[in-house]
Design an enzyme around this catalytic site. Structure first.
Site, PDB file in Angstrom:
ATOM      1  N   HIS A 242       0.801  -1.223   0.000  1.00 22.33           N
ATOM      2  CA  HIS A 242       0.000   0.000   0.000  1.00 22.33           C
ATOM      3  C   HIS A 242       0.838   1.281   0.000  1.00 22.33           C
ATOM      4  O   HIS A 242       0.260   2.372  -0.051  1.00 22.33           O
ATOM      5  CB  HIS A 242      -0.942   0.009   1.213  1.00 22.33           C
ATOM      6  CG  HIS A 242      -2.131  -0.883   1.051  1.00 22.33           C
ATOM      7  ND1 HIS A 242      -2.090  -2.229   1.333  1.00 22.33           N
ATOM      8  CD2 HIS A 242      -3.403  -0.628   0.644  1.00 22.33           C
ATOM      9  CE1 HIS A 242      -3.279  -2.772   1.103  1.00 22.33           C
ATOM     10  NE2 HIS A 242      -4.091  -1.825   0.678  1.00 22.33           N
ATOM     11  N   GLY A 311      -7.610   7.564   7.913  1.00 20.10           N
ATOM     12  CA  GLY A 311      -7.441   8.969   8.292  1.00 20.10           C
ATOM     13  C   GLY A 311      -6.065   9.348   8.783  1.00 20.10           C
ATOM     14  O   GLY A 311      -5.759  10.538   8.900  1.00 20.10           O
ATOM     15  N   VAL A 315      -5.745  10.863  13.533  1.00 24.00           N
ATOM     16  CA  VAL A 315      -7.174  10.548  13.646  1.00 24.00           C
ATOM     17  C   VAL A 315      -7.374   9.380  14.602  1.00 24.00           C
ATOM     18  O   VAL A 315      -8.263   9.406  15.462  1.00 24.00           O
ATOM     19  CB  VAL A 315      -7.771  10.221  12.254  1.00 24.00           C
ATOM     20  CG1 VAL A 315      -9.170   9.619  12.394  1.00 24.00           C
ATOM     21  CG2 VAL A 315      -7.833  11.469  11.400  1.00 24.00           C
ATOM     22  N   GLY A 316      -6.548   8.341  14.487  1.00 22.78           N
ATOM     23  CA  GLY A 316      -6.638   7.205  15.398  1.00 22.78           C
ATOM     24  C   GLY A 316      -6.413   7.617  16.838  1.00 22.78           C
ATOM     25  O   GLY A 316      -7.135   7.176  17.748  1.00 22.78           O
ATOM     26  N   LYS A 317      -5.418   8.482  17.092  1.00 23.72           N
ATOM     27  CA  LYS A 317      -5.161   8.969  18.450  1.00 23.72           C
ATOM     28  C   LYS A 317      -6.344   9.757  18.985  1.00 23.72           C
ATOM     29  O   LYS A 317      -6.704   9.641  20.170  1.00 23.72           O
ATOM     30  CB  LYS A 317      -3.904   9.831  18.461  1.00 23.72           C
ATOM     31  CG  LYS A 317      -2.598   9.071  18.316  1.00 23.72           C
ATOM     32  CD  LYS A 317      -1.406  10.021  18.385  1.00 23.72           C
ATOM     33  CE  LYS A 317      -0.091   9.274  18.308  1.00 23.72           C
ATOM     34  NZ  LYS A 317       1.066  10.213  18.340  1.00 23.72           N
TER      35      LYS A 317
END
Length: 356
Positions: A242, A311, A315-317
């Protein structure tokens, strides 16, 4: 299986959570449309009544622009070449391929599905500015929890619909040639495990990874340590495939952890003493509810980890802090309760429609 009325209740609750959270995302999108327009240059599209469109999903914008210019000619040209090949094969006395009438029927049905999926994805991009909001971390940190959940659902569902279109085009071309393409992605709202997500979302990629990466590395034939190493190397390959960016390595490592923990729990529950104990003390319905409760925890991490892919790490945090740190205990337990309903729907769907 659970009673029909109970499954219907979970289904209605799941649909209600979806629609209300989407409404909250729509409301925030309208309230902050001007500032998002200044920051991300939203596009005005006359096709959807002058509604502005969130153009910040590069992959979707790129392929839609390409499709507008070339897709119709590609499909018509492929149909013509396919029919020419059919006539040639008949003259060479090879097995009969699809007739022109069959090809046109396949083309019409395929284009109809693609048009519906495209329209749904475009409608989401016009009504829900999820990608632009994810690009504005201060705004993401400020929205309420319903909006935060709706953004997560909208993001993963848009990703699903987008790939119905992007995978649907080559799948249609394969059908025109009489071939059988891999199944299209399974709806992410029915996913309740890391294993299921990797197995059923991109079936072609899953088959490729198993055949050409996991098994050649030894797979499950080299003991526990060999299995862990083979799985880790497979996810490393996925990250490199990816693009190999930092957030992709993080996403791949988290998914490897999720798959590993799930398989560990599965092995534990398959131990004869544990399995017999559960069968002795819990009814089939109670075991199904226990399955959904465990799956809700897995699903919460599945969504969180894949938001890193969609994201980015920030964004995950943000989701981790808002839902699991600042939101403990009530927001966390509410999210797990919602996902408990989703998991029941997914488990029932898998038991009904999925053939391993």
């Amino acid at each position: 299986m659970l009673p029909r009325w109970e499954l219907a209740l979970y289904l209605l609750a799941s649909l209600g959570f979806h629609f209300y959270s989407f409404y909250e995302v729509y409301r925030v999108s309208r309230e902050h449309e001007e500032e998002l327009d200044q920051e991300f240059e939203l596009e005005t599209d006359a096709l959807f009544g002058g509604l502005k469109k969130d153009p910040t999903d590069f992959e979707w914008s790129f392929w839609m622009e390409w499709g507008k210019q070339r897709l119709a000619w590609l499909l018509l040209g492929h149909t013509a070449v396919s029919q020419a090949a059919t006539l040639l094969a008949r003259k060479m006395q090879q097995p009969e391929l699809c007739s022109l009438k069959d090809s046109l029927c396949i083309l019409a049905r395929g284009l109809g599905r693609l048009l519906c999926w495209w329209a749904l994805a475009e409608l989401m991009a016009h009504l829900l500015y999820m990608h632009a909001i994810y690009g504005s971390i201060p705004l993401l940190q400020d929205v309420n929890c319903w909006t935060l959940g709706g953004l997560a659902l909208a993001q993963v569902l848009f990703f699903y619909v987008k790939y119905l279109v992007l995978f649907g085009v080559p799948a249609l071309l394969m059908r025109l040639d009489g071939l059988h393409p891999p199944p299209l992605p399974r709806c992410v709202s029915t996913m309740f495990s890391f294993t299921g997500m990797w197995r059923y979302f991109d079936v072609g990629l899953h088959n490729f990874l198993i055949r050409y990466v996991y098994i050649p590395l030894g797979g499950s034939q080299r003991g526990l340590l060999g299995t862990l190493l083979s799985t880790a190397m497979t996810f490393a390959f996925v990250s490199y495939w990816h693009g190999g960016y930092n957030y992709l390595w993080c996403w791949a490592a988290l998914n490897w952890l999720g798959v590993t923990v799930e398989n560990g729990f599965r092995r534990l529950l398959d131990m004869p003493c544990v399995r017999d104990g559960l069968a002795r003390h819990l009814s089939p319905q109670a075991r199904c509810r226990l399955h959904a409760a465990l799956a809700s925890c897995s699903t919460s991490m599945l969504i969180l980890f894949n938001l890193v892919f969609l994201g980015g790490i920030q964004v995950g945090k943000t989701y981790w802090d808002r839902i699991f740190v600042q939101g403990w205990p009530w927001v966390t337990l509410s999210v797990l309760g919602f996902l408990y309903c989703y998991s029941h729907v997914g488990i029932a769907w898998a038991q009904t429609y999925t053939m391993d």
